[in-house]
Design a protein around this motif. Structure first.
Motif, PDB file in Angstrom:
ATOM      1  N   GLY A 139       2.922   7.056   2.922  1.00  0.00           N
ATOM      2  CA  GLY A 139       2.216   7.161   4.884  1.00  0.00           C
ATOM      3  C   GLY A 139       3.438   8.262   5.385  1.00  0.00           C
ATOM      4  N   LEU A 140       4.550   8.725   4.995  1.00  0.00           N
ATOM      5  CA  LEU A 140       5.193   9.741   5.003  1.00  0.00           C
ATOM      6  C   LEU A 140       6.254  10.108   4.156  1.00  0.00           C
ATOM      7  CD1 LEU A 140       6.349  10.959   7.482  1.00  0.00           C
ATOM      8  CD2 LEU A 140       7.869   8.652   7.650  1.00  0.00           C
ATOM      9  N   ALA A 141       5.723  11.249   4.585  1.00  0.00           N
ATOM     10  CA  ALA A 141       6.386  12.127   3.037  1.00  0.00           C
ATOM     11  C   ALA A 141       7.302  13.597   3.437  1.00  0.00           C
ATOM     12  CB  ALA A 141       6.047  13.508   2.594  1.00  0.00           C
ATOM     13  N   ALA A 142       9.027  12.788   3.724  1.00  0.00           N
ATOM     14  CA  ALA A 142      10.058  14.141   4.293  1.00  0.00           C
ATOM     15  C   ALA A 142      10.332  14.491   2.640  1.00  0.00           C
ATOM     16  CB  ALA A 142      10.723  12.742   4.934  1.00  0.00           C
ATOM     17  N   ASP A 188       1.128  -1.475  -0.132  1.00  0.00           N
ATOM     18  CA  ASP A 188       0.009   0.613   0.007  1.00  0.00           C
ATOM     19  C   ASP A 188       0.763   1.032  -0.029  1.00  0.00           C
ATOM     20  OD1 ASP A 188      -1.450   2.295   1.173  1.00  0.00           O
ATOM     21  OD2 ASP A 188      -3.160   0.729   1.874  1.00  0.00           O
ATOM     22  N   PRO A 189       0.675   2.042  -0.345  1.00  0.00           N
ATOM     23  CA  PRO A 189       1.641   3.555  -0.680  1.00  0.00           C
ATOM     24  C   PRO A 189       1.454   4.030   0.566  1.00  0.00           C
ATOM     25  CG  PRO A 189      -0.017   3.397  -2.252  1.00  0.00           C
ATOM     26  CD  PRO A 189      -0.157   2.169  -1.943  1.00  0.00           C
ATOM     27  N   LEU A 190       0.791   4.243   1.502  1.00  0.00           N
ATOM     28  CA  LEU A 190       0.676   4.270   2.727  1.00  0.00           C
ATOM     29  C   LEU A 190       2.203   3.665   3.545  1.00  0.00           C
ATOM     30  CD1 LEU A 190      -3.008   4.535   3.587  1.00  0.00           C
ATOM     31  CD2 LEU A 190      -1.107   7.083   3.362  1.00  0.00           C
ATOM     32  N   ASP A 191       2.534   2.301   3.337  1.00  0.00           N
ATOM     33  CA  ASP A 191       3.719   1.897   3.808  1.00  0.00           C
ATOM     34  C   ASP A 191       4.726   2.095   3.091  1.00  0.00           C
ATOM     35  OD1 ASP A 191       1.503   0.825   5.048  1.00  0.00           O
ATOM     36  OD2 ASP A 191       1.688  -0.869   3.467  1.00  0.00           O
ATOM     37  N   THR A 192       4.818   3.454   2.953  1.00  0.00           N
ATOM     38  CA  THR A 192       5.893   4.055   1.859  1.00  0.00           C
ATOM     39  C   THR A 192       6.340   4.742   2.564  1.00  0.00           C
ATOM     40  OG1 THR A 192       5.368   5.145   0.077  1.00  0.00           O
ATOM     41  CG2 THR A 192       5.842   2.218  -0.130  1.00  0.00           C
ATOM     42  N   ALA A 193       7.940   5.181   2.475  1.00  0.00           N
ATOM     43  CA  ALA A 193       8.101   6.833   2.747  1.00  0.00           C
ATOM     44  C   ALA A 193       8.769   7.148   1.564  1.00  0.00           C
ATOM     45  CB  ALA A 193       8.771   6.838   3.689  1.00  0.00           C
TER      46      ALA A 193
END
Length: 178
Positions: free
Chosen positions: A124-127, A103-108
């Motif tokens: 899920g985490l944009a840094a 799932d894209p929400l499992d990616t940073a």
């Protein structure tokens, strides 16, 4: 201490995708007279990425430019997911998520400028590194204290490993109790 929302986001990450210029490097582009491109990478970032992979978090490179040195660095770090010449980083990230059944929400994703935002928006985490373009402010979940090419990626790796409870194990493997 990191914000509880960031900790929660970081705890679920299974894939870290990275831009190159301005994230894994300081953003400067060096060319020889015959057109060969040079880039400098941080050894600290490299160890952070190796630690991620050793502890179950995949790493990927998604970059708009194409450069042989990126292939060399990725190979050196054991990163097999490399998208160079990506004009649509969001599509590249979605393709990788499909291949890895994530799932894209499992990616940073860590990036430093506008071309990274479409992919970062679905993560899920944009840094972003400290020296990211100011337009990134308010559009990322987390902005580090270190600049691209100077440990920004390692700072994010450490955050992910900490949120997933891996730091004590890692430290014990390097500094075991007497």
């Amino acid at each position: 201490m990191t914000d509880p929302d960031i900790q929660q986001r970081a705890a679920r990450i299974k894939l870290l995708a990275l831009d190159v210029d301005g994230t894994l490097t300081d953003g400067q582009l060096w060319f020889s007279d015959d057109g060969i491109q040079y880039k400098a990478f941080s050894a600290h970032d490299g160890l952070g990425l190796k630690l991620l992979r050793q502890h179950g978090i995949e790493a990927a490179i998604i970059t708009a430019r194409t450069s042989p040195v990126v292939e060399v660095r990725a190979r050196d770090l054991g990163i097999t997911h490399v998208y160079q010449g990506s004009r649509d980083k969001r599509a590249s990230l979605l393709d990788l998520c499909s291949k890895l059944n994530l799932d894209p929400l499992d990616t940073a994703m860590m990036g430093d400028d506008l071309s990274d935002l479409p992919a970062m928006r679905i993560c899920g985490l944009a840094a972003a590194p400290a020296n990211a373009h100011p337009w990134m402010d308010g559009r990322v979940h987390w902005k580090g204290e270190r600049s691209g090419g100077f440990g920004a990626v390692r700072e994010l790796c450490d955050l992910l490993l900490s949120a997933q409870g891996k730091v004590d194990f890692i430290l014990d493997s390097y500094w075991p109790a007497p």
